[in-house]
Scaffold this active site. Structure first.
Site, PDB file in Angstrom:
ATOM      1  CG  HIS A  18     -71.573  -9.065 -22.067  1.00  0.00           C
ATOM      2  ND1 HIS A  18     -72.539  -9.582 -21.921  1.00  0.00           N
ATOM      3  CD2 HIS A  18     -71.591  -8.399 -23.198  1.00  0.00           C
ATOM      4  CE1 HIS A  18     -73.393  -9.319 -22.941  1.00  0.00           C
ATOM      5  NE2 HIS A  18     -72.673  -8.677 -23.902  1.00  0.00           N
ATOM      6  CG  ASP A  27     -71.250   0.749 -32.713  1.00  0.00           C
ATOM      7  OD1 ASP A  27     -70.479  -0.028 -33.622  1.00  0.00           O
ATOM      8  OD2 ASP A  27     -71.892   0.336 -31.911  1.00  0.00           O
ATOM      9  N   GLY A  76     -65.860   4.537 -35.812  1.00  0.00           N
ATOM     10  CA  GLY A  76     -64.523   4.197 -35.442  1.00  0.00           C
ATOM     11  C   GLY A  76     -64.592   2.756 -34.736  1.00  0.00           C
ATOM     12  CG  ASP A  77     -61.957  -1.287 -34.574  1.00  0.00           C
ATOM     13  OD1 ASP A  77     -62.521  -1.674 -33.526  1.00  0.00           O
ATOM     14  OD2 ASP A  77     -61.450  -2.024 -35.240  1.00  0.00           O
ATOM     15  CG  PHE A  78     -64.927  -0.819 -29.112  1.00  0.00           C
ATOM     16  CD1 PHE A  78     -64.255  -1.793 -29.147  1.00  0.00           C
ATOM     17  CD2 PHE A  78     -66.104  -0.755 -29.382  1.00  0.00           C
ATOM     18  CE1 PHE A  78     -64.938  -3.228 -28.959  1.00  0.00           C
ATOM     19  CE2 PHE A  78     -66.893  -1.693 -29.307  1.00  0.00           C
ATOM     20  CZ  PHE A  78     -66.359  -2.942 -29.214  1.00  0.00           C
TER      21      PHE A  78
END
Length: 336
Positions: A246, A202, A226-228
């Protein structure tokens, strides 16, 4: 025997007044009423003095909530806790105090009042109300972000154990919880499967609230920043996306899923843990959550067919849907 539904006119009136109950619940939670009643029932005058509140207004609020089994008034006019009110206390197992504060915070409350605009335009009014998209706004407001993340952790604590025990992780060695927040679900998965190792992935400001160390699992779980939207840690057997997809529209979801597909080992799995809305008119928590998403975020809750299409676009194939004791399901995908 189930009670008969109210007459149609009364049903509409009751639904129209629903926001008053939400506001009342938010107010007693913000004031900390339940904590003040932990030692026993109190008269509103006594309680108001302790809280620095107006006694008559407090009485009227508690009288309303007692009518729906949150608090109870005794024959002497004192108010006490019910099992539901007990969960509003801050230091009890299963406390929902933070969850209630999150569900009733302004980032959800205000856009919900503008649903007609959403339906007319197909766009959330969030950007107009707050000046920027949902997660950008939270990134710039530490207090609102804390309410959101603490509330999500609180809400998730109810479901993490039952969901983790609904899936057999024993065939796998390494699981990445993508956007895993404070680690609540990963902790339960690691506890349920002693041979499993984990990665909590995250943003740094979210991982600062990680509970991995306090759970005694630092030796079996690493944390990765990190950045997904860009990439996810490579080489794991399972990638978990719990309450992630969602939040986003289809194009963004396909990008996230492709990142997981590219990173996973041969024979790996992607587990999407979200509601799966069933057909028919029956009540389902996903239907309420779906409209909440529609008001504040670009995302939505999805049906089985919706997930099947997303997976196909990401090079994945829906392999099965596993029901859990919660409103969420585990939708499993494998390489296509």
């Amino acid at each position: 025997m189930n009670p008969s539904p109210p007459p149609p006119a009364q049903l509409l009136v009751d639904l129209g007044f629903g926001f008053i109950l939400s506001g009342a619940l938010a107010a007693v939670t913000q004031l900390g009423v339940a904590d003040r009643l932990a030692e026993g029932p109190k008269h509103p005058q006594v309680l108001a003095k302790e809280l620095g509140a107006d006694a008559r207004s407090l009485f009227r609020l508690l009288r309303l909530l007692a009518s729906v089994n949150v608090f109870v008034e005794d024959a002497e006019g004192r108010f006490g806790l019910t099992p539901a009110a007990d969960l509003l206390r801050s230091q009890v197992p299963g406390s929902l105090r933070d969850a209630v504060l999150m569900l009733t915070q302004k980032v959800f409350w205000l856009p919900a009042g503008e649903l007609a605009e959403t339906v007319r335009t197909g766009q959330t009014p969030f950007d107009r109300i707050f000046g920027k998209p949902f997660f950008d706004y939270l990134a710039g407001d530490a207090a609102e972000a804390a309410t959101f993340h603490q509330g999500m952790s609180s809400l998730s604590d109810l479901e993490n154990g039952p969901i983790a025990h609904s899936y057999d992780f024993s065939p796998f060695q390494r699981v990445v919880d993508v956007g895993g927040g404070h680690g609540g679900f990963l902790i339960e998965a690691l506890r349920a499967t002693p041979s499993l190792r984990g990665v909590l992935f995250d943003h740094a400001h979210v991982l600062s609230g990680s509970r991995i160390a306090s759970a005694g699992l630092s030796d079996r779980c690493e944390q990765a920043v990190g950045d997904f939207f860009q990439t996810v840690p490579a080489g794991a057997d399972v990638y978990v996306l719990k309450r992630i997809l969602h939040d986003w529209g289809d194009e963004v979801c396909v990008n996230i899923l492709r990142n997981c597909r590219s990173a996973m080992k041969p024979g790996g799995r992607v587990l999407v843990i979200d509601t799966v809305i069933p057909p028919g008119n029956g009540p389902h928590g996903g239907k309420v959550l779906d409209v909440m998403m529609m008001a504040s975020l670009p995302g939505r809750e999805r049906t089985e067919e919706d997930f099947r299409k997303l997976f196909a676009l990401a090079g994945l194939r829906l392999s099965r849907i596993i029901s859990t004791p919660t409103a969420l399901s585990i939708t499993e995908a494998v390489a296509a």
